[in-house]
Design a protein around this motif. Sequence first.
Motif, PDB file in Angstrom:
ATOM      1  N   ALA A   1       0.832  -1.207   0.000  1.00 50.08           N
ATOM      2  CA  ALA A   1       0.000   0.000   0.000  1.00 50.08           C
ATOM      3  C   ALA A   1       0.863   1.252   0.000  1.00 50.08           C
ATOM      4  CB  ALA A   1      -0.911  -0.006   1.224  1.00 50.08           C
TER       5      ALA A   1
ATOM      6  N   SER B   1      -5.275   0.573  -2.744  1.00 50.81           N
ATOM      7  CA  SER B   1      -5.847  -0.547  -1.993  1.00 50.81           C
ATOM      8  C   SER B   1      -6.109  -1.727  -2.914  1.00 50.81           C
ATOM      9  CB  SER B   1      -7.157  -0.107  -1.324  1.00 50.81           C
ATOM     10  OG  SER B   1      -6.934   0.918  -0.381  1.00 50.81           O
TER      11      SER B   1
ATOM     12  N   VAL C   1     -12.644  -3.080  -0.278  1.00 52.79           N
ATOM     13  CA  VAL C   1     -11.934  -2.229  -1.229  1.00 52.79           C
ATOM     14  C   VAL C   1     -12.916  -1.421  -2.061  1.00 52.79           C
ATOM     15  CG1 VAL C   1     -10.451  -2.255  -3.280  1.00 52.79           C
ATOM     16  CG2 VAL C   1      -9.885  -3.688  -1.320  1.00 52.79           C
TER      17      VAL C   1
ATOM     18  N   ARG D   1     -13.511   2.786   2.860  1.00 54.42           N
ATOM     19  CA  ARG D   1     -12.182   3.360   3.065  1.00 54.42           C
ATOM     20  C   ARG D   1     -12.234   4.198   4.331  1.00 54.42           C
ATOM     21  NH1 ARG D   1     -10.016   5.164  -2.959  1.00 54.42           N
ATOM     22  NH2 ARG D   1      -9.818   3.070  -3.783  1.00 54.42           N
TER      23      ARG D   1
ATOM     24  N   THR E   1      -3.844   5.308   2.249  1.00 55.15           N
ATOM     25  CA  THR E   1      -3.894   3.949   1.711  1.00 55.15           C
ATOM     26  C   THR E   1      -3.438   2.918   2.738  1.00 55.15           C
ATOM     27  OG1 THR E   1      -3.371   4.903  -0.458  1.00 55.15           O
ATOM     28  CG2 THR E   1      -3.255   2.520  -0.245  1.00 55.15           C
TER      29      THR E   1
ATOM     30  N   VAL F   1      -5.800  -0.175   4.154  1.00 53.50           N
ATOM     31  CA  VAL F   1      -5.415  -1.583   4.072  1.00 53.50           C
ATOM     32  C   VAL F   1      -5.417  -2.214   5.468  1.00 53.50           C
ATOM     33  CG1 VAL F   1      -3.438  -3.085   3.621  1.00 53.50           C
ATOM     34  CG2 VAL F   1      -4.149  -1.411   1.905  1.00 53.50           C
TER      35      VAL F   1
END
Length: 429
Positions: free
Chosen positions: A277, A283, A313, A317, A400, A404
Amino acid sequence: MNEMSKTRRFMTSLSVQVMLALVLGLAAGMAAQRWGMPGGAGAADLIQSVGQLWLNALRMTIIPLVFSLLVTGVASIADAARAGRMALKAVGWFAVMILVAVVYSVAVSYGLLSVWPIDPEGARKLLAAAPAASDVGGAAPFGEFIKTIAPSNPIRAAAEDAILGIVVFAVFFGFAATRLPERLRLPLTTFFEAVGETMIIIVRWVLVAAPVGVFALSLGVGLSAGASAAGVLLHYVVVISLACIGIGLLFYPLAVIFGRVGLGRFARAVAPAQVVAFSTQSSLASLPVMVERSVDALGVRRSTAGLVLPLAVAVFRITSPVANLGVALYCAHLFGIQPSMGQLIAAMLTAGLISVGTVGLPGQVSFFASIAPICIAMGVPLELLPLLLAVEVIPDIFRTVGNVTADVAVTRMVQGGDVEPDGDLAAGI
């Protein structure tokens, strides 16, 4: 995948160009401040007008883009929730975590800016150099805020930038669309998907000119604010990055408590995905590693990982509401705006709901599409967003990595007690 790779490479190249344009613009402005500018004030006004034109071109896409993305985003979540008990449980965890992220963002933003405030002199010079701020609404009484949640006229609400009303209407519209028979639902959602894609194409066209627009705006800032502008931008980058790092760290104890996994075990499992990431800022690119580590290192069933991680994903987020609301609150502090309780609640609701619609967009597109509505809901001018967009490449790395981390943690949390503890887990490793 080839087209996606091309898009990612284009956006990465654009980020470098925009960052370079910001540096060159600030440097040229500081040089002109010291030695004078060819053409004088007239040339400076013309250059800033070019920057304002570019900003207006971005602003014209906000309402149709936000509405269409929310309608299709809500419809996709509703479809996923109907896919089965596991998907519904995942969506429930996503919703709870987004709520936690919104509250966390407000607390951390105010906390960081209280402990480490913005340099007042730098802020004053930066604002003096920024394009003239558009009119924004004052702090309305809380009773008036309640009235605006449901717009009496959505068309007029759109014209008046009453963004919370538009967001709420879009959410209701999206859920209502899912109740239609398939022969009506599919054409409707396809229409709004097409509208959203059309707006994204327009935004990408506008972003091609981003180096020119950012150079024009930053030259004016460098001309008036000098090195103070660079100091404020650096402060901004650190504050937003710390907020994203913090929400990622929060998922370590959450994985231990609700995922019933040892802290060290989770940290070792998620680390390879975090490395991918960090290096790719994607992602989606991290998805194969997330699946492999969840199954092999965390004992998650492959069927669970194969369902929850792609869904995460696609629609989840965790750093979006954190960073987006953090940017809006940072701008509010810069402008000296103290949001009322109604405006703050409106911004929080907007941040949470907008995160559903803007996931999956390229970073430069989602930055303006997701933060501008929050600023509008809070009564904060948008004129500084292009300069913040120029340095977004740095906080985007930590966005990011945080996403993740949260995706892997939630995957284990969704499975929860369904997995039998192994030796490492029993030992609390």
